[in-house]
Design a protein around this motif. Structure first.
Motif: not given
Length: 301
Positions: A236-239, A255-265
């Motif tokens: 949650g905090t990372t997201l 692109g970097f942020s979208i990839a990380l958001c999808v990857g974290i979830v």
């Protein structure tokens, strides 16, 4: 989560696991049929730093260049007023300088620097980037196989593979630009998802050693519940941080942020479901962790 009965929690794990598998299959299909929208880092193109009138806004410049060059131009604002970095694909374009395309909207056009990335360099980046991901996966497989039982290791590997493919599937579906920053985000997703999988797998192994006569299903559920609050807080905090980067970081970090958001979830869901459900289907049981005493006399007789 802790108040769910053992049966309902098992159903939840199996449901999330099935959903992850379906998303994996759908992502593979979209990747196969639509492919990726490769960025200039991989396809080659021109990178130019220019000085324009300080009164010009980003939307105004980008809209003009997109229409003039007939493509999605990357525009990054520098720290100095009126200074911009422009990235575009020069394939099929005339030898007209970028200054000629900017002159209709800016009285002041000063080319500070200009460089060309050839398609051969882009192809080398594709190969090296793919090799980096493959080597990373192989090293992770070796580490997990040594540290855990092969069944727990297989669950973690499948969860990692699912996370990466789903992120790639999102970029294929929406045809988001795939560049080197997205590749870096994929490697970050690997490490993040691996961290969750190791913590849960380690907890499962610990509980099985403490309860050698317990049921596998109950032990796995208890292990996931015991680590769920920590996983949720960390994710949650990372997201929240990555979401802020997505909203405020500008187009260069989108692109970097979208990839990380999808990857974290995806990583959180696959770690608490798929990563421990597969070992259970493979027959993981507490008896596998019973320590057998060694008879020293028989060993040296």
């Amino acid at each position: 989560m802790k108040h769910l009965s053992n049966e309902k929690f098992t159903q939840l794990r199996y449901g999330l696991s099935a959903f992850s598998i379906v998303m994996l299959i759908v992502s593979v299909l979209f990747i196969g049929f639509k492919g990726f929208n490769w960025g200039l880092d991989f396809t080659g193109g021109v990178v130019a730093e220019v000085q324009l009138d300080s009164k010009l806004e980003m939307n105004q410049i980008k809209a003009h260049l997109d229409q003039t060059l007939d493509q999605d131009v990357q525009l990054i604002q520098s720290m100095d007023d009126g200074q911009w970095t422009i990235r575009y694909n020069n394939e099929g374009l005339s030898d007209t300088s970028i200054a000629d395309h900017l002159s209709p909207i800016s009285e002041k056009v000063n080319i500070l620097s200009s460089s060309i990335v050839g398609p051969q360099v882009g192809q080398e980046m594709v190969e090296q980037g793919g090799l980096a991901v493959i080597v990373c996966m192989l090293l992770i497989m070796c580490y997990l196989s040594i540290r855990f039982d092969w069944r727990l290791a297989s669950g973690a590997i499948l969860a990692l593979f699912t996370d990466i493919i789903i992120v790639l599937g999102v970029f294929a579906v929406f045809q988001l630009e795939f560049n080197l920053t997205v590749l870096a985000a994929l490697l970050a997703v690997l490490g993040y998802s691996l961290n969750d999988s190791i913590i849960i797998a380690d907890r499962v192994r610990e509980v099985m050693r403490l309860k050698p006569k317990g049921e596998t299903e109950t032990i796995i559920n208890d292990a996931v519940k015991a680590t769920f609050s920590r996983t949720l807080v960390t994710s949650g905090t990372t997201l929240v941080t990555v979401s802020s980067l997505w909203l405020l970081g500008g187009s260069s970090l989108q692109g970097f942020s979208i990839a990380l958001c999808v990857g974290i979830v995806c990583g959180t869901g696959s770690s608490v479901a798929l990563g421990v459900t597969l070992p259970q289907l493979f027959g993981l049981k507490p008896a596998d962790y019973i320590v057998t005493p060694i008879d020293v006399e028989e060993t040296y007789s």
